[in-house]
Motif scaffolding. Sequence first.
Motif, mmCIF file in Angstrom:
data_model
loop_
_atom_site.group_PDB
_atom_site.id
_atom_site.type_symbol
_atom_site.label_atom_id
_atom_site.label_comp_id
_atom_site.label_asym_id
_atom_site.label_seq_id
_atom_site.Cartn_x
_atom_site.Cartn_y
_atom_site.Cartn_z
ATOM 1 N N THR A 140 -59.186 -11.299 60.917
ATOM 2 C CA THR A 140 -58.016 -11.350 61.399
ATOM 3 C C THR A 140 -57.128 -9.827 61.689
ATOM 4 N N GLU A 141 -57.792 -9.476 60.308
ATOM 5 C CA GLU A 141 -55.854 -8.087 60.114
ATOM 6 C C GLU A 141 -56.883 -7.065 60.658
ATOM 7 N N VAL A 142 -58.418 -7.045 60.890
ATOM 8 C CA VAL A 142 -59.079 -5.387 62.086
ATOM 9 C C VAL A 142 -58.654 -6.070 63.302
ATOM 10 N N HIS A 143 -58.536 -7.317 63.234
ATOM 11 C CA HIS A 143 -57.820 -7.688 64.981
ATOM 12 C C HIS A 143 -56.091 -7.099 65.378
ATOM 13 N N LYS A 144 -55.744 -7.370 64.281
ATOM 14 C CA LYS A 144 -54.174 -6.902 63.988
ATOM 15 C C LYS A 144 -54.417 -5.752 64.088
ATOM 16 N N TRP A 145 -55.235 -5.013 63.532
ATOM 17 C CA TRP A 145 -55.150 -3.673 62.988
ATOM 18 C C TRP A 145 -54.687 -3.001 63.833
ATOM 19 N N SER A 146 -55.852 -3.219 64.803
ATOM 20 C CA SER A 146 -56.444 -2.729 67.070
ATOM 21 C C SER A 146 -55.284 -2.921 67.894
ATOM 22 N N LEU A 147 -54.455 -4.564 67.265
ATOM 23 C CA LEU A 147 -53.186 -4.165 68.058
ATOM 24 C C LEU A 147 -52.374 -3.645 67.677
ATOM 25 N N ALA A 148 -51.929 -3.118 66.685
ATOM 26 C CA ALA A 148 -51.130 -2.147 66.522
ATOM 27 C C ALA A 148 -50.791 -0.830 66.719
ATOM 28 N N LYS A 149 -52.163 -0.510 66.908
ATOM 29 C CA LYS A 149 -52.713 0.690 67.295
ATOM 30 C C LYS A 149 -51.905 0.849 68.908
ATOM 31 N N LYS A 150 -52.324 -0.291 69.091
ATOM 32 C CA LYS A 150 -52.285 -0.228 70.704
ATOM 33 C C LYS A 150 -50.685 -0.422 70.937
ATOM 34 N N VAL A 151 -49.502 -1.336 69.798
ATOM 35 C CA VAL A 151 -48.330 -0.767 69.815
ATOM 36 C C VAL A 151 -48.009 0.461 69.782
ATOM 37 N N LYS A 152 -48.449 1.406 68.679
ATOM 38 C CA LYS A 152 -47.912 3.395 68.760
ATOM 39 C C LYS A 152 -48.715 3.723 69.950
ATOM 40 N N ARG A 153 -49.782 2.919 70.613
ATOM 41 C CA ARG A 153 -50.075 4.359 71.770
ATOM 42 C C ARG A 153 -48.927 3.853 72.724
ATOM 43 N N ASP A 154 -48.490 2.249 72.714
ATOM 44 C CA ASP A 154 -47.348 2.506 74.129
ATOM 45 C C ASP A 154 -46.546 2.784 73.868
ATOM 46 N N TRP A 155 -45.977 2.730 72.842
ATOM 47 C CA TRP A 155 -44.551 3.754 72.170
ATOM 48 C C TRP A 155 -44.917 5.313 72.001
ATOM 49 N N LYS A 156 -45.991 6.186 72.783
ATOM 50 C CA LYS A 156 -45.808 6.936 72.572
ATOM 51 C C LYS A 156 -46.000 7.352 74.517
ATOM 52 N N LYS A 157 -46.922 6.482 75.295
ATOM 53 C CA LYS A 157 -46.594 6.847 76.216
ATOM 54 C C LYS A 157 -45.942 6.877 77.527
ATOM 55 N N ALA A 158 -44.788 5.094 76.167
ATOM 56 C CA ALA A 158 -43.073 5.340 76.584
ATOM 57 C C ALA A 158 -41.620 6.408 76.694
ATOM 58 N N GLN A 159 -42.638 7.235 75.449
ATOM 59 C CA GLN A 159 -41.606 8.357 75.158
ATOM 60 C C GLN A 159 -41.764 10.062 75.924
ATOM 61 N N GLY A 160 -43.161 9.354 76.553
ATOM 62 C CA GLY A 160 -43.585 10.656 77.086
ATOM 63 C C GLY A 160 -42.973 10.206 78.609
ATOM 64 N N GLU A 161 -43.193 9.353 78.960
ATOM 65 C CA GLU A 161 -42.317 9.361 79.963
ATOM 66 C C GLU A 161 -41.061 9.009 80.381
#
Length: 396
Positions: free
Chosen positions: A375-396
């Motif tokens: 469970t924790e590895v999947h949550k960590w992977s999902l949290a990385k997606k949250v960060k990637r999506d946030w960075k992408k939104a800032q660039g846009e």
Amino acid sequence: MTFTLDNSRMSERALEIADRVEAFVREKIVPYEKDDRRNSHGPTEALGDEMKEAARQAGVMTPHILEDGTHLTHLETACVLIRSGLSPLGPVACNVGAPDEGNMYLLGKVGSAEMKERFLAPMVEGKMRSAFFMTEPAAEGGAGSDPMMMQTTCKMDGNHWVINGRKTLITGADGAGLGIVMAKSEDGACMFLVDLPDPAIRIERVLDTIDDSMIGGHSVINIDNLRVPASQMLGESGEGFRYAQVRLSPARLTHCMRWLGAAIRANEIASDYANRRMAFGKPLVDHEGVGFMLAENMIDLKQAEQMVYWCADVLDTGELGTVESSMTKVAVSEALMRVADRCVQVMGGQGVTGDTIVEQVFREVRAFRIYDGPTEVHKWSLAKKVKRDWKKAQGE
């Protein structure tokens, strides 16, 4: 079935197959739950073969793969595999359990025509079991949740690859006829199809684990100068992780399907017990402390079912569904753990005995929270997606 599954979007063919699978599991396989041909490492080979022959006779052998070789959709597969899981022995009998189901899917998608004829066909017929050799011992710094840590190596020698390394928690290796071995070359990760047994692949021991539903258990393996013909590499050198992704998302989801079926059955048993058992002048179910647990089970089961269907829909679009399968794996495994735990609690002392499958389902689902990614590895992977999506939104 006391829990009502949502069949509103299921095809007629899926429902017809699912009904036959459910009837077979309840009538023919449930009685085997008391069979003494089971040990701490799972059902014996003889018991598995006997149940598979019963499945052939009933026309439910590998029911998600049709006679013409086509595969049910992921949504249709959910309809069928949930029913197969109504007994922990059901997936074994119907040939839809791990790791074979995932390996069949991988070969169907990536394997050459020759590989399909030589390896996939006997697997679909239930005449050959397989194992997936990826996880490595933690004490040696090998790959576990992080596959990039892989230590097993493969090097070309003439027209063969030579593989060396150690693997652990390899499900079903003892008695398997096919091994899918992951190793790293100079190009990166590779996959090989290996005929088993092979003297270069030695089972050091079969581990004693909390679960015991799969034939062959989970083994520690030593691979010493294993020679594999170059023609038995799956795909291209260095593409192993890409092929693994083809397998992993659907395999995570089918785990969810099968264990959802098991949790539904455990809830049936606990509900029956709570309605029959009297305490303090009334049935247990009439005591809020008990009745509310069963109500919470209904909620968790329905949410788990809908997560499975949602992820199946995504995979049916052709997407890899990596994010969706991670979300589903976390949500379903955690929900089913709560369901299984409540079932044990509702049944009290009876719930921790082997008189019903409730205690086994509790153990199996506890292991499921780790297998195919904790469970924790999947949550960590999902949290990385949250960060990637946030960075992408800032660039846009």
